[in-house]
Design a protein around this motif. Structure first.
Motif, PDB file in Angstrom:
ATOM      1  N   ARG A 132      36.674  52.471  43.172  1.00 10.64           N
ATOM      2  CA  ARG A 132      36.224  51.811  44.399  1.00 10.64           C
ATOM      3  C   ARG A 132      34.965  52.469  44.963  1.00 10.64           C
ATOM      4  NH1 ARG A 132      38.255  48.537  48.621  1.00 10.64           N
ATOM      5  NH2 ARG A 132      37.409  49.317  50.558  1.00 10.64           N
ATOM      6  N   VAL A 154      31.918  51.491  42.650  1.00 13.10           N
ATOM      7  CA  VAL A 154      31.353  50.142  42.756  1.00 13.10           C
ATOM      8  C   VAL A 154      30.717  49.934  44.130  1.00 13.10           C
ATOM      9  CG1 VAL A 154      32.930  49.176  41.033  1.00 13.10           C
ATOM     10  CG2 VAL A 154      33.478  48.953  43.446  1.00 13.10           C
ATOM     11  N   ALA A 184      31.173  44.967  42.199  1.00 15.81           N
ATOM     12  CA  ALA A 184      31.953  45.015  43.434  1.00 15.81           C
ATOM     13  C   ALA A 184      32.650  43.690  43.689  1.00 15.81           C
ATOM     14  CB  ALA A 184      31.049  45.381  44.604  1.00 15.81           C
ATOM     15  N   GLU A 185      32.004  42.602  43.294  1.00 21.14           N
ATOM     16  CA  GLU A 185      32.638  41.305  43.485  1.00 21.14           C
ATOM     17  C   GLU A 185      33.901  41.192  42.629  1.00 21.14           C
ATOM     18  OE1 GLU A 185      29.789  38.066  43.402  1.00 21.14           O
ATOM     19  OE2 GLU A 185      31.452  36.678  43.074  1.00 21.14           O
ATOM     20  N   LEU A 191      35.807  43.685  41.768  1.00 16.89           N
ATOM     21  CA  LEU A 191      36.831  44.503  42.435  1.00 16.89           C
ATOM     22  C   LEU A 191      37.394  43.771  43.646  1.00 16.89           C
ATOM     23  CD1 LEU A 191      38.333  47.203  42.650  1.00 16.89           C
ATOM     24  CD2 LEU A 191      36.437  48.094  43.981  1.00 16.89           C
ATOM     25  N   TYR A 192      36.515  43.118  44.406  1.00 15.42           N
ATOM     26  CA  TYR A 192      36.975  42.372  45.581  1.00 15.42           C
ATOM     27  C   TYR A 192      37.951  41.262  45.178  1.00 15.42           C
ATOM     28  CZ  TYR A 192      36.998  39.308  49.607  1.00 15.42           C
ATOM     29  OH  TYR A 192      37.402  38.529  50.649  1.00 15.42           O
ATOM     30  N   PRO A 220      41.544  43.469  46.734  1.00 17.26           N
ATOM     31  CA  PRO A 220      41.997  43.026  48.058  1.00 17.26           C
ATOM     32  C   PRO A 220      42.197  41.517  48.177  1.00 17.26           C
ATOM     33  CG  PRO A 220      39.778  44.005  48.170  1.00 17.26           C
ATOM     34  CD  PRO A 220      40.327  44.301  46.813  1.00 17.26           C
TER      35      PRO A 220
END
Lengths: 226, 226
Positions: free
Chosen positions: A128, A131, A142-143, A145-146, A150
Protein backbone atom coordinates in the motif's frame (compact mmCIF):
# COMPACT_ATOMS: atom_id res chain seq x y z
CA UNK A 1 -5.01 -10.62 -16.18
CA UNK A 2 -4.40 -14.38 -16.15
CA UNK A 3 -7.14 -16.55 -14.68
CA UNK A 4 -4.72 -18.74 -12.77
CA UNK A 5 -5.69 -19.50 -9.21
CA UNK A 6 -2.23 -20.67 -8.28
CA UNK A 7 -0.51 -17.68 -9.73
CA UNK A 8 -3.03 -15.52 -7.94
CA UNK A 9 -1.71 -16.51 -4.52
CA UNK A 10 2.04 -16.38 -4.82
CA UNK A 11 2.50 -14.98 -1.35
CA UNK A 12 0.50 -17.41 0.73
CA UNK A 13 2.68 -20.42 1.21
CA UNK A 14 -0.13 -22.09 3.14
CA UNK A 15 -3.18 -20.74 1.33
CA UNK A 16 -5.05 -21.34 -1.88
CA UNK A 17 -2.99 -22.75 -4.72
CA UNK A 18 -2.19 -26.31 -5.59
CA UNK A 19 1.25 -27.57 -4.55
CA UNK A 20 3.96 -26.74 -7.06
CA UNK A 21 4.51 -30.33 -8.21
CA UNK A 22 0.94 -30.61 -9.55
CA UNK A 23 1.30 -27.48 -11.68
CA UNK A 24 2.23 -27.42 -15.32
CA UNK A 25 5.57 -26.03 -16.39
CA UNK A 26 4.08 -22.74 -17.53
CA UNK A 27 2.11 -22.26 -14.31
CA UNK A 28 5.21 -23.01 -12.24
CA UNK A 29 7.11 -20.31 -14.11
CA UNK A 30 4.23 -17.86 -13.77
CA UNK A 31 4.14 -18.44 -10.04
CA UNK A 32 7.92 -18.25 -9.67
CA UNK A 33 7.98 -14.89 -11.43
CA UNK A 34 5.21 -13.49 -9.21
CA UNK A 35 6.94 -14.77 -6.07
CA UNK A 36 10.23 -13.15 -7.06
CA UNK A 37 8.40 -9.97 -8.12
CA UNK A 38 6.71 -9.66 -4.74
CA UNK A 39 9.99 -9.77 -2.88
CA UNK A 40 11.79 -7.41 -5.24
CA UNK A 41 9.04 -4.81 -5.65
CA UNK A 42 8.31 -4.64 -1.92
CA UNK A 43 11.98 -4.34 -1.01
CA UNK A 44 13.20 -2.10 -3.81
CA UNK A 45 10.12 -0.22 -4.96
CA UNK A 46 8.65 -0.14 -8.44
CA UNK A 47 11.41 1.87 -10.10
CA UNK A 48 14.10 0.04 -8.15
CA UNK A 49 13.09 -3.33 -9.57
CA UNK A 50 15.11 -4.45 -12.56
CA UNK A 51 13.54 -6.89 -15.03
CA UNK A 52 16.87 -8.62 -15.75
CA UNK A 53 17.39 -9.28 -12.04
CA UNK A 54 13.77 -10.37 -11.72
CA UNK A 55 14.21 -12.92 -14.53
CA UNK A 56 17.38 -14.22 -12.88
CA UNK A 57 15.70 -14.48 -9.47
CA UNK A 58 12.78 -16.35 -11.07
CA UNK A 59 15.21 -18.69 -12.95
CA UNK A 60 13.56 -17.90 -16.27
CA UNK A 61 14.61 -15.85 -19.28
CA UNK A 62 13.61 -12.23 -19.61
CA UNK A 63 11.56 -13.21 -22.68
CA UNK A 64 9.57 -15.61 -20.50
CA UNK A 65 8.81 -12.79 -18.05
CA UNK A 66 7.51 -10.62 -20.88
CA UNK A 67 5.64 -13.54 -22.47
CA UNK A 68 3.78 -14.14 -19.21
CA UNK A 69 3.12 -10.55 -18.16
CA UNK A 70 3.65 -8.23 -21.12
CA UNK A 71 5.30 -5.38 -19.22
CA UNK A 72 6.76 -4.44 -15.86
CA UNK A 73 3.67 -2.41 -15.09
CA UNK A 74 1.26 -5.21 -16.06
CA UNK A 75 3.25 -7.60 -13.88
CA UNK A 76 3.00 -5.25 -10.93
CA UNK A 77 -0.72 -4.70 -11.51
CA UNK A 78 -1.23 -8.48 -11.48
CA UNK A 79 0.82 -8.75 -8.29
CA UNK A 80 -1.25 -6.02 -6.60
CA UNK A 81 -4.45 -7.67 -7.78
CA UNK A 82 -3.49 -11.16 -6.65
CA UNK A 83 -2.22 -10.01 -3.24
CA UNK A 84 -5.27 -7.88 -2.44
CA UNK A 85 -7.73 -10.45 -3.83
CA UNK A 86 -6.12 -13.22 -1.77
CA UNK A 87 -6.42 -11.07 1.36
CA UNK A 88 -10.06 -10.29 0.57
CA UNK A 89 -10.81 -13.97 0.01
CA UNK A 90 -9.45 -14.77 3.45
CA UNK A 91 -11.71 -12.16 5.07
CA UNK A 92 -14.83 -13.49 3.45
CA UNK A 93 -14.68 -17.28 3.83
CA UNK A 94 -16.29 -19.31 6.56
CA UNK A 95 -18.28 -16.70 8.43
CA UNK A 96 -21.92 -17.78 8.71
CA UNK A 97 -24.46 -14.94 8.71
CA UNK A 98 -26.19 -14.29 12.03
CA UNK A 99 -29.85 -15.26 12.23
CA UNK A 100 -30.90 -13.28 15.33
CA UNK A 101 -30.41 -9.59 16.09
CA UNK A 102 -28.54 -10.38 19.29
CA UNK A 103 -25.90 -12.26 17.31
CA UNK A 104 -25.13 -9.21 15.15
CA UNK A 105 -22.66 -7.43 17.46
CA UNK A 106 -20.41 -10.43 17.93
CA UNK A 107 -20.68 -11.31 14.24
CA UNK A 108 -19.62 -7.80 13.20
CA UNK A 109 -16.80 -7.81 15.75
CA UNK A 110 -15.51 -11.13 14.41
CA UNK A 111 -15.78 -9.89 10.84
CA UNK A 112 -13.96 -6.64 11.56
CA UNK A 113 -11.32 -8.34 13.66
CA UNK A 114 -10.56 -10.74 10.83
CA UNK A 115 -10.45 -7.88 8.33
CA UNK A 116 -7.93 -5.99 10.48
CA UNK A 117 -5.90 -9.11 11.16
CA UNK A 118 -5.58 -9.91 7.46
CA UNK A 119 -5.01 -6.41 6.12
CA UNK A 120 -2.63 -5.21 8.83
CA UNK A 121 0.33 -7.30 7.75
CA UNK A 122 3.77 -5.92 6.87
CA UNK A 123 3.51 -7.23 3.30
CA UNK A 124 0.15 -5.67 2.45
CA UNK A 125 0.98 -2.43 4.27
CA UNK A 126 4.23 -2.11 2.37
CA UNK A 127 2.40 -2.78 -0.90
CA UNK A 128 0.00 0.00 0.00
CA UNK A 129 2.79 2.46 0.85
CA UNK A 130 4.57 1.59 -2.36
CA UNK A 131 1.61 2.15 -4.69
CA UNK A 132 0.62 5.37 -2.88
CA UNK A 133 4.14 6.69 -3.32
CA UNK A 134 3.94 5.98 -7.08
CA UNK A 135 0.37 7.11 -7.72
CA UNK A 136 1.24 10.18 -9.80
CA UNK A 137 3.68 8.22 -11.99
CA UNK A 138 1.78 4.92 -12.18
CA UNK A 139 -1.90 5.49 -11.44
CA UNK A 140 -2.86 1.99 -12.69
CA UNK A 141 -1.02 0.37 -9.78
CA UNK A 142 -2.97 2.30 -7.16
CA UNK A 143 -6.21 1.91 -9.04
CA UNK A 144 -5.78 -1.88 -9.01
CA UNK A 145 -5.19 -1.76 -5.25
CA UNK A 146 -8.24 0.46 -4.79
CA UNK A 147 -10.52 -1.80 -6.85
CA UNK A 148 -9.40 -5.09 -5.33
CA UNK A 149 -8.81 -3.78 -1.81
CA UNK A 150 -11.07 -1.17 -0.19
CA UNK A 151 -13.65 -1.02 -2.99
CA UNK A 152 -14.15 -4.78 -2.97
CA UNK A 153 -14.31 -4.80 0.85
CA UNK A 154 -16.99 -2.10 0.82
CA UNK A 155 -18.99 -3.78 -1.96
CA UNK A 156 -18.97 -7.04 -0.01
CA UNK A 157 -20.00 -5.27 3.21
CA UNK A 158 -22.78 -3.41 1.39
CA UNK A 159 -24.26 -6.67 0.07
CA UNK A 160 -24.05 -8.11 3.59
CA UNK A 161 -25.77 -5.10 5.17
CA UNK A 162 -28.51 -5.19 2.54
CA UNK A 163 -29.11 -8.86 3.42
CA UNK A 164 -29.16 -8.05 7.12
CA UNK A 165 -31.65 -5.25 6.50
CA UNK A 166 -33.96 -7.65 4.64
CA UNK A 167 -33.62 -10.13 7.51
CA UNK A 168 -34.51 -7.42 10.03
CA UNK A 169 -31.08 -7.67 11.67
CA UNK A 170 -30.10 -4.08 10.78
CA UNK A 171 -31.91 -0.99 9.51
CA UNK A 172 -29.92 0.19 6.50
CA UNK A 173 -31.37 2.57 3.91
CA UNK A 174 -28.14 3.10 1.97
CA UNK A 175 -26.02 -0.07 2.13
CA UNK A 176 -23.00 1.46 0.39
CA UNK A 177 -22.92 4.44 2.75
CA UNK A 178 -23.27 2.13 5.77
CA UNK A 179 -20.56 -0.18 4.43
CA UNK A 180 -18.20 2.74 3.83
CA UNK A 181 -18.78 4.07 7.34
CA UNK A 182 -18.26 0.65 8.90
CA UNK A 183 -15.11 0.05 6.89
CA UNK A 184 -13.47 3.31 8.02
CA UNK A 185 -14.68 3.08 11.61
CA UNK A 186 -12.79 -0.21 11.72
CA UNK A 187 -9.83 0.45 9.44
CA UNK A 188 -9.20 4.22 9.46
CA UNK A 189 -7.07 4.71 12.53
CA UNK A 190 -5.06 1.46 12.33
CA UNK A 191 -4.29 1.86 8.62
CA UNK A 192 -3.34 5.52 8.98
CA UNK A 193 -1.06 4.78 11.93
CA UNK A 194 0.63 1.95 10.09
CA UNK A 195 1.03 4.05 6.93
CA UNK A 196 2.79 6.83 8.84
CA UNK A 197 4.33 5.12 11.87
CA UNK A 198 5.40 1.88 10.20
CA UNK A 199 4.92 -1.74 11.15
CA UNK A 200 5.53 -1.03 14.84
CA UNK A 201 2.03 0.48 14.82
CA UNK A 202 0.35 -2.76 13.69
CA UNK A 203 -2.21 -3.44 16.43
CA UNK A 204 -1.89 -6.39 18.78
CA UNK A 205 -4.81 -8.79 19.17
CA UNK A 206 -5.93 -6.87 22.27
CA UNK A 207 -5.70 -3.53 20.45
CA UNK A 208 -7.66 -4.98 17.53
CA UNK A 209 -10.38 -6.20 19.89
CA UNK A 210 -10.73 -2.76 21.49
CA UNK A 211 -10.76 -1.01 18.11
CA UNK A 212 -13.41 -3.38 16.81
CA UNK A 213 -15.66 -3.14 19.88
CA UNK A 214 -15.77 0.66 19.61
CA UNK A 215 -16.40 0.63 15.87
CA UNK A 216 -19.24 -1.89 16.12
CA UNK A 217 -20.83 -0.01 19.02
CA UNK A 218 -20.94 3.24 17.03
CA UNK A 219 -22.13 1.50 13.88
CA UNK A 220 -24.96 -0.31 15.66
CA UNK A 221 -26.08 2.88 17.40
CA UNK A 222 -26.84 4.21 13.92
CA UNK A 223 -27.91 1.03 12.10
CA UNK A 224 -29.03 -1.46 14.76
CA UNK A 225 -32.49 -2.96 14.26
CA UNK A 226 -33.67 -1.91 17.70
CA UNK B 1 12.53 23.36 14.59
CA UNK B 2 12.62 27.16 14.20
CA UNK B 3 9.97 29.14 16.06
CA UNK B 4 9.28 31.43 13.15
CA UNK B 5 5.63 32.06 12.40
CA UNK B 6 6.32 33.46 8.97
CA UNK B 7 8.57 30.64 7.92
CA UNK B 8 5.98 28.22 9.19
CA UNK B 9 3.48 29.24 6.50
CA UNK B 10 5.47 29.34 3.29
CA UNK B 11 2.67 27.92 1.21
CA UNK B 12 -0.25 30.12 2.15
CA UNK B 13 0.08 33.27 0.14
CA UNK B 14 -3.00 34.66 1.84
CA UNK B 15 -2.71 33.16 5.30
CA UNK B 16 -0.69 33.67 8.43
CA UNK B 17 2.69 35.28 7.88
CA UNK B 18 3.63 38.91 7.70
CA UNK B 19 4.21 40.34 4.21
CA UNK B 20 7.72 39.72 2.95
CA UNK B 21 8.78 43.38 3.10
CA UNK B 22 8.33 43.49 6.89
CA UNK B 23 10.54 40.43 7.45
CA UNK B 24 14.21 40.53 8.31
CA UNK B 25 16.77 39.34 5.82
CA UNK B 26 17.26 36.00 7.57
CA UNK B 27 13.53 35.35 7.79
CA UNK B 28 13.11 36.20 4.11
CA UNK B 29 15.79 33.65 3.22
CA UNK B 30 14.27 31.05 5.53
CA UNK B 31 10.92 31.51 3.86
CA UNK B 32 12.37 31.49 0.36
CA UNK B 33 14.12 28.20 1.04
CA UNK B 34 10.93 26.61 2.40
CA UNK B 35 8.92 27.87 -0.58
CA UNK B 36 11.41 26.44 -3.05
CA UNK B 37 11.63 23.21 -1.03
CA UNK B 38 7.87 22.75 -1.13
CA UNK B 39 7.76 22.96 -4.91
CA UNK B 40 10.79 20.76 -5.43
CA UNK B 41 9.99 18.04 -2.90
CA UNK B 42 6.36 17.73 -4.02
CA UNK B 43 7.31 17.59 -7.70
CA UNK B 44 10.45 15.48 -7.51
CA UNK B 45 10.09 13.48 -4.31
CA UNK B 46 12.48 13.43 -1.38
CA UNK B 47 15.34 11.60 -3.08
CA UNK B 48 14.79 13.49 -6.33
CA UNK B 49 15.40 16.86 -4.68
CA UNK B 50 18.95 18.15 -5.01
CA UNK B 51 20.27 20.58 -2.41
CA UNK B 52 22.38 22.49 -4.95
CA UNK B 53 19.34 23.08 -7.13
CA UNK B 54 17.31 23.97 -4.05
CA UNK B 55 19.86 26.62 -3.05
CA UNK B 56 19.83 28.02 -6.59
CA UNK B 57 16.02 28.11 -6.70
CA UNK B 58 15.99 29.89 -3.32
CA UNK B 59 18.66 32.39 -4.51
CA UNK B 60 20.86 31.62 -1.50
CA UNK B 61 24.10 29.71 -1.07
CA UNK B 62 24.09 26.05 -0.15
CA UNK B 63 25.77 27.02 3.13
CA UNK B 64 22.81 29.25 3.92
CA UNK B 65 20.43 26.34 3.36
CA UNK B 66 22.42 24.19 5.79
CA UNK B 67 22.82 27.07 8.27
CA UNK B 68 19.03 27.47 8.39
CA UNK B 69 17.98 23.83 8.36
CA UNK B 70 20.94 21.62 9.23
CA UNK B 71 20.18 18.81 6.78
CA UNK B 72 17.94 17.85 3.90
CA UNK B 73 15.91 15.64 6.20
CA UNK B 74 15.50 18.35 8.86
CA UNK B 75 14.41 20.78 6.15
CA UNK B 76 11.79 18.34 4.91
CA UNK B 77 10.58 17.64 8.46
CA UNK B 78 10.15 21.39 9.00
CA UNK B 79 8.28 21.66 5.69
CA UNK B 80 5.94 18.79 6.64
CA UNK B 81 5.40 20.33 10.07
CA UNK B 82 4.70 23.82 8.79
CA UNK B 83 2.35 22.65 6.03
CA UNK B 84 0.32 20.36 8.29
CA UNK B 85 0.27 22.84 11.18
CA UNK B 86 -0.91 25.63 8.89
CA UNK B 87 -3.72 23.39 7.60
CA UNK B 88 -4.70 22.47 11.16
CA UNK B 89 -4.71 26.13 12.19
CA UNK B 90 -7.15 26.91 9.39
CA UNK B 91 -9.54 24.16 10.55
CA UNK B 92 -9.63 25.40 14.12
CA UNK B 93 -10.08 29.18 13.87
CA UNK B 94 -13.33 31.05 14.03
CA UNK B 95 -15.80 28.30 14.86
CA UNK B 96 -17.77 29.24 17.98
CA UNK B 97 -18.84 26.29 20.14
CA UNK B 98 -22.56 25.49 20.07
CA UNK B 99 -24.49 26.30 23.24
CA UNK B 100 -27.63 24.20 22.65
CA UNK B 101 -27.91 20.52 21.76
CA UNK B 102 -29.90 21.29 18.62
CA UNK B 103 -26.97 23.34 17.27
CA UNK B 104 -24.60 20.37 17.55
CA UNK B 105 -25.39 18.63 14.22
CA UNK B 106 -24.87 21.73 12.09
CA UNK B 107 -21.78 22.67 14.10
CA UNK B 108 -20.21 19.25 13.57
CA UNK B 109 -21.13 19.31 9.88
CA UNK B 110 -19.50 22.72 9.46
CA UNK B 111 -16.42 21.57 11.36
CA UNK B 112 -16.05 18.36 9.33
CA UNK B 113 -16.74 20.14 6.04
CA UNK B 114 -13.99 22.63 6.77
CA UNK B 115 -11.60 19.85 7.77
CA UNK B 116 -12.24 18.02 4.49
CA UNK B 117 -12.01 21.21 2.46
CA UNK B 118 -8.64 22.12 3.94
CA UNK B 119 -7.03 18.68 4.00
CA UNK B 120 -8.26 17.52 0.58
CA UNK B 121 -6.01 19.79 -1.47
CA UNK B 122 -3.55 18.56 -4.11
CA UNK B 123 -0.59 19.95 -2.17
CA UNK B 124 -1.36 18.27 1.15
CA UNK B 125 -2.43 15.02 -0.54
CA UNK B 126 0.79 14.89 -2.53
CA UNK B 127 2.80 15.57 0.65
CA UNK B 128 1.00 12.66 2.27
CA UNK B 129 1.65 10.32 -0.66
CA UNK B 130 5.29 11.35 -0.68
CA UNK B 131 5.98 10.71 3.00
CA UNK B 132 4.05 7.41 2.95
CA UNK B 133 6.16 6.25 0.01
CA UNK B 134 9.34 7.06 1.96
CA UNK B 135 8.29 5.79 5.40
CA UNK B 136 10.66 2.84 5.53
CA UNK B 137 13.66 4.94 4.45
CA UNK B 138 12.78 8.17 6.31
CA UNK B 139 10.43 7.42 9.19
CA UNK B 140 10.93 10.90 10.71
CA UNK B 141 9.13 12.52 7.77
CA UNK B 142 6.00 10.43 8.20
CA UNK B 143 6.13 10.72 11.97
CA UNK B 144 6.13 14.53 11.66
CA UNK B 145 3.09 14.32 9.38
CA UNK B 146 1.35 11.96 11.79
CA UNK B 147 2.00 14.17 14.83
CA UNK B 148 1.06 17.47 13.21
CA UNK B 149 -1.71 16.09 11.00
CA UNK B 150 -4.11 13.36 12.17
CA UNK B 151 -2.84 13.15 15.74
CA UNK B 152 -3.25 16.87 16.27
CA UNK B 153 -6.70 16.80 14.62
CA UNK B 154 -7.82 13.99 16.93
CA UNK B 155 -6.38 15.66 20.04
CA UNK B 156 -8.24 18.86 19.19
CA UNK B 157 -11.47 16.98 18.54
CA UNK B 158 -11.10 15.04 21.80
CA UNK B 159 -10.77 18.26 23.81
CA UNK B 160 -13.84 19.61 22.01
CA UNK B 161 -15.92 16.49 22.69
CA UNK B 162 -14.88 16.53 26.34
CA UNK B 163 -16.08 20.15 26.57
CA UNK B 164 -19.35 19.25 24.85
CA UNK B 165 -19.84 16.35 27.27
CA UNK B 166 -19.39 18.71 30.23
CA UNK B 167 -21.88 21.13 28.65
CA UNK B 168 -24.39 18.31 28.16
CA UNK B 169 -24.23 18.66 24.39
CA UNK B 170 -22.86 15.14 23.85
CA UNK B 171 -22.43 12.01 25.96
CA UNK B 172 -18.80 10.99 25.59
CA UNK B 173 -17.09 8.63 28.03
CA UNK B 174 -13.85 8.28 26.09
CA UNK B 175 -13.13 11.54 24.22
CA UNK B 176 -10.10 10.18 22.34
CA UNK B 177 -12.03 7.14 21.08
CA UNK B 178 -14.94 9.36 20.02
CA UNK B 179 -12.58 11.82 18.32
CA UNK B 180 -10.83 9.02 16.45
CA UNK B 181 -14.13 7.58 15.28
CA UNK B 182 -15.41 10.98 14.16
CA UNK B 183 -12.18 11.76 12.35
CA UNK B 184 -12.28 8.54 10.29
CA UNK B 185 -16.02 8.62 9.66
CA UNK B 186 -15.36 12.00 8.04
CA UNK B 187 -11.93 11.52 6.48
CA UNK B 188 -11.49 7.79 5.85
CA UNK B 189 -13.17 7.32 2.50
CA UNK B 190 -12.19 10.65 0.90
CA UNK B 191 -8.54 10.39 1.97
CA UNK B 192 -8.27 6.77 0.86
CA UNK B 193 -9.83 7.53 -2.52
CA UNK B 194 -7.52 10.48 -3.06
CA UNK B 195 -4.46 8.48 -1.99
CA UNK B 196 -5.21 5.73 -4.52
CA UNK B 197 -7.22 7.44 -7.26
CA UNK B 198 -5.39 10.75 -7.32
CA UNK B 199 -6.60 14.33 -7.26
CA UNK B 200 -9.54 13.55 -9.56
CA UNK B 201 -11.10 11.89 -6.49
CA UNK B 202 -11.04 15.08 -4.41
CA UNK B 203 -14.68 15.58 -3.41
CA UNK B 204 -16.73 18.48 -4.71
CA UNK B 205 -18.55 20.73 -2.27
CA UNK B 206 -21.74 18.68 -2.79
CA UNK B 207 -19.88 15.39 -2.23
CA UNK B 208 -18.27 16.84 0.91
CA UNK B 209 -21.67 17.87 2.22
CA UNK B 210 -23.12 14.39 1.68
CA UNK B 211 -20.07 12.73 3.26
CA UNK B 212 -20.27 15.02 6.26
CA UNK B 213 -24.03 14.59 6.80
CA UNK B 214 -23.68 10.80 6.93
CA UNK B 215 -20.69 10.89 9.24
CA UNK B 216 -22.36 13.29 11.70
CA UNK B 217 -25.57 11.27 11.70
CA UNK B 218 -23.71 8.05 12.63
CA UNK B 219 -21.58 9.83 15.21
CA UNK B 220 -24.57 11.46 16.92
CA UNK B 221 -26.49 8.18 17.01
CA UNK B 222 -23.71 6.91 19.29
CA UNK B 223 -22.75 10.09 21.16
CA UNK B 224 -25.73 12.47 20.95
CA UNK B 225 -26.99 13.84 24.29
CA UNK B 226 -30.55 12.68 23.69
Amino acid sequence: MVADVDAATPHTATGGGAPAETLGRSERKHRAILEAAQGMFLAGGYLGTNMDELAAASRVSKQTVYKHFGSKEALFVELVTSMTDAAGDRVHVDLADPTEADEVPSFLEAYADRQLDIVMTPTLLQLRRLVIGEVTRFPELAEALYEHGPKRAITTLAAMFERFDELGLLRVDDPTAAATEFNWLVMGEPVNRAMLLGDAAIPTAAERAAQVRGAVRVFLAAYGAR
